[in-house]
Design a protein around this motif. Structure first.
Motif: not given
Lengths: 189, 573
Positions: A80, A104, B332-334, B337, B339, B371-372, B533, B536, B539, B541, B543-546
């Protein structure tokens, strides 16, 4: 002038690394300016600390294209801030992936090959598992000092000056731990 | 010995050295650390007040009683405090009174980027602006001298990059300034129309005397370099210009932003070939220079929006291209979020599920808009959640069943109470949710009047939110833990259906508080995961679905159990 950026994800804690650098530069008789992020971005957002040392520094921020070393706590954060890196500058990165929320949830994809992409641009890159290195030294919390160790050869100054900066910054009980983490990081450079 | 110090810490150091005795503020990025640091000096009485108006009034009271006093706020906080400020300009001071206001160019942590310099001109108060930490110390001391010499409150204007940058300072000793005697003087301090009418000429005369100071070289400095380019700048913009142009330019560095100098500007303009004004946000100096009949360039080159950069100044004034060596990678932007373990997450999950319209407010919970969770419709100012909800319901009574207000505990104390009194008094069947995480979260964990702890971490009287809400005239008061989303949903449905005002206190302490123990990280049984999901939707941080099924990052999970309570297939444990 020396320009260093420490980048990462809010909450990872770059404070110790920037304090050690500040202490090092002051002991070398340099003018120092440092800019931090407080407030909203600390809640898991992308954060950056600028550290500058030299003679009579005006701006606390580093202009794009002028950063000597970017120390990154996370892989895509290193990417970035690429526009800040100077020609032949170096990136020292903790080989860790922290996915932003969009990744995620599946809305965006994490570019797993990001470090290769950076290296292909001709950027000097040191990537290693700084958390693992710190754990080996005694605690994952010293990961930022392991990264400093890896960056120290590029930044310059004597080993003694670095060790003194660590001694004068961290609590006595943690000096050995951090010196060990620094050394393990140094081995990666 | 030289020491690295944050701009905000240096302001506090300046307060210490200047003999300041009283500090009262409300937290607000980027001003917060001034008051936190001031509280570390035993010689200074420091406190968090419920809001900026109360803080400024308390500090002004201490000033009238004879103690050097201080209040700090962010730019939008000054909007809350101005009622005191405009009239304190008329009364003047007994002991010195300094008001620090920190602007947030670029909106790093704010809802607008208003330019506080307008307030100095309209309240007719001197305003100083430091460029680095050393000047923060010096200007605080100078501000107290001016305040007492010119009988006026003095503004100290800061910005994110001065407040949150560290630079070298030399520490001095504290000058003990004894408390001055208080002498009753209604002609000075009772601002009835007749008295105020007599004070106004004193304000105008004071500005003329301050103008003489502005034209001297005591605060505003000329730095000679090349004469082809002349730059007028102040604060952080001066630092940027100085780095971009170096000795190629001459500078008029303004340390005082009101009143702006006249003769000094004329002399400086005459000494250079071309004059530029480099100021972030509004063209305040530029307009003044033009009004003097002096040609200059400012906003036709530089933006009214956001922060300036050294690169941009170099490109525009020297024609040096500022293209980076390495182009940005598309990553991807960050954005920030909520906590892991944040108690607000359960609340916003339920609000999203109920498909209600949410009148929101200022704090960590503003992140519930993303989101979400996507459970916030409006965010404007401190306290607006409740008052705006009232207006919405009066404009469209049916909306009472589908609209709620969400406000944090600290924000409720700051400006929510009066809105709630309006809801009760003018009887709108509003459903107001107080998201009580028992701390002021976003600004970095400051205690507030509902926490029962002071800035010095001492136990004190606490506002009981349930009793306060009832005392406002609200009869329906419910308390629920937002980790229990089923109970929360039931209660919200009942209160939305109720035909009278109601308050739901969604209470669970901030997950980042040291007193809150982290639970054991949860794990997901991948074989049981049906990839629905459901988890998910919150939202988190952690938890992921990768990996094609839900998984939990053990280094982030604090074991709050919210995802577990939502999983219908019992695969989280």
């Amino acid at each position: 002038m020396l320009n260093i950026m420490i980048v990462g994800v809010g909450g990872q804690g770059s404070l110790l690394a920037s304090r050690i650098l500040g202490s090092l530069f002051i002991s070398e008789g340099l003018d120092v300016k440092l800019s931090e992020v407080h407030g909203m971005a600390q809640r898991g957002g992308s954060v950056v600390t600028y550290i500058r040392a030299g003679e009579n520094i005006a701006s606390p921020l580093i202009p794009t294209g002028e950063c000597d070393v970017i120390i990154s706590f996370e892989k895509i954060e290193a990417a970035r801030y690429l526009p800040w890196l100077k020609k032949n500058g170096m990136i020292v990165v903790n080989d860790q992936k922290i996915s932003p929320l969009s990744v995620l949830t599946g809305a965006a994809e994490y570019p797993d090959d990001i470090l290769d992409k950076i290296e292909k641009k001709g950027v000097k890159l040191i990537a290693f598992d700084a958390l693992g290195a710190a754990a080996e030294a005694g605690s994952e919390r010293a990961a930022n000092v392991a990264l400093l160790g890896a960056a120290s050869r590029e930044i310059g100054f004597s080993r003694e000056a670095w060790e003194n900066a660590i001694r004068s910054t961290v609590k006595p009980a943690f000096v050995e731990l951090n010196l060990n983490a620094f050394e393990i990081g140094y081995q990666h450079s | 010995m030289k020491k690295l110090m944050l701009g905000n810490e240096a302001v506090a150091r300046g307060l210490f050295e200047a003999g300041c005795r009283f500090v009262s503020s409300y937290p607000g990025t980027p001003s917060t650390e001034i008051t936190e640091t001031a509280a570390e000096y035993d010689e200074i009485y420091a406190e968090w007040a419920p809001n900026e108006k109360v803080a400024a009034e308390s500090a002004f009271g201490a000033c009238v009683e004879g103690a050097r006093s201080f209040t700090a706020m962010k730019h939008v906080g000054l909007n809350v405090a101005t009622d005191l400020v405009f009239t304190a300009s008329y009364t003047g001071v007994n002991a010195g009174f300094v008001i620090a206001v920190a602007d947030d160019q670029g909106m790093h942590s704010s809802q607008n980027e208003q330019d506080s310099r307008h307030y100095a001109a309209s309240a007719k108060l001197p305003m100083l602006e430091p460029s680095d930490s050393a000047e923060c110390i010096d200007y605080v001391k100078l501000a107290y001298e001016l305040s007492e010499e010119y009988d006026t409150p003095v503004f100290l204007r800061l910005s994110t990059r001065v407040s949150h940058s560290q630079s070298l300072v030399e520490l001095g000793e504290r000058t003990e300034i004894p408390v001055k005697p208080y002498v009753k003087n209604p002609a000075k301090y009772v601002m009835s129309p007749a008295n105020a009418m007599r004070r106004h000429p004193a304000v105008e005369a004071r500005t003329l005397r301050l103008l003489e100071l502005a034209n001297s070289d005591k605060i505003n400095k000329v730095i000679r370099g090349g004469t082809k380019i002349g730059v007028i700048a102040s604060g952080i913009a001066y630092d940027y210009a100085r780095e971009a142009l170096g000795d190629q330019a001459s500078y008029l560095k303004l340390g005082m932003l009101f009143p702006l100098p006249t003769d000094l500007i004329r002399e400086f303009a005459a000494s250079v070939d071309k004059l530029y004004v480099i100021e972030e946000l509004d063209p305040i100096i530029e307009t003044h220079v033009r009004a003097l009949g002096i040609a200059c360039q400012g906003k036709e080159l530089f933006s009214l929006i956001g922060e300036y950069t050294v690169t941009d100044i170099r490109a525009k004034l020297l024609g040096v291209p500022g293209d980076p060596v390495y182009a940005a990678e598309d990553v991807p932007v960050r954005p920030p979020v909520l906590c892991p373990g944040c108690p607000h997450r359960g609340l916003f999950y339920v609000l999203n599920k109920l498909k209600v319209s949410v009148s929101g407010d200022i704090g960590c919970y503003t992140l519930g808009a993303a989101a979400p969770l996507s459970a916030m419709d409006t965010t404007i100012d401190m306290g607006a959640s409740i008052s705006m909800l009232h207006g919405r319901i009066k404009a469209n009574p049916a909306s009472a069943k589908t609209t709620v207000a969400v406000i944090g505990d600290s924000t409720f104390i700051h400006s929510g109470l009066t809105g709630l009194i309006n809801v009760a008094y003018n009887n709108s069947p509003a459903t107001v949710i107080i998201a009580d995480n028992s701390i002021t979260g976003m600004t970095g964990h400051q205690p507030n009047p509902a926490t029962g702890v002071t800035i010095k971490n001492q136990q004190t009287n606490a506002v009981n939110l349930e009793e306060a809400v009832r005392a406002c005239g609200v009869r329906r008061v419910r308390v629920v833990d937002p980790y229990d989303t089923e109970a929360l949903e039931t209660i919200l449905r009942e209160e939305l259906a109720a035909e009278e005002p109601s308050v739901v206190i969604s209470r669970h302490p901030c997950a980042l508080l040291k007193s809150v123990k982290r639970g054991k990280p949860l794990t997901i049984d991948a074989d049981k995961c049906r990839r629905c999901r459901m988890c998910m939707r919150i939202g988190c941080p952690a938890l992921s679905f990768e990996t094609g099924h839900a998984s939990i990052d053990a280094s982030l999970c604090v074991g709050c159990g919210l995802c577990k309570s939502l999983c219908k297939f019992d695969c989280i444990g």
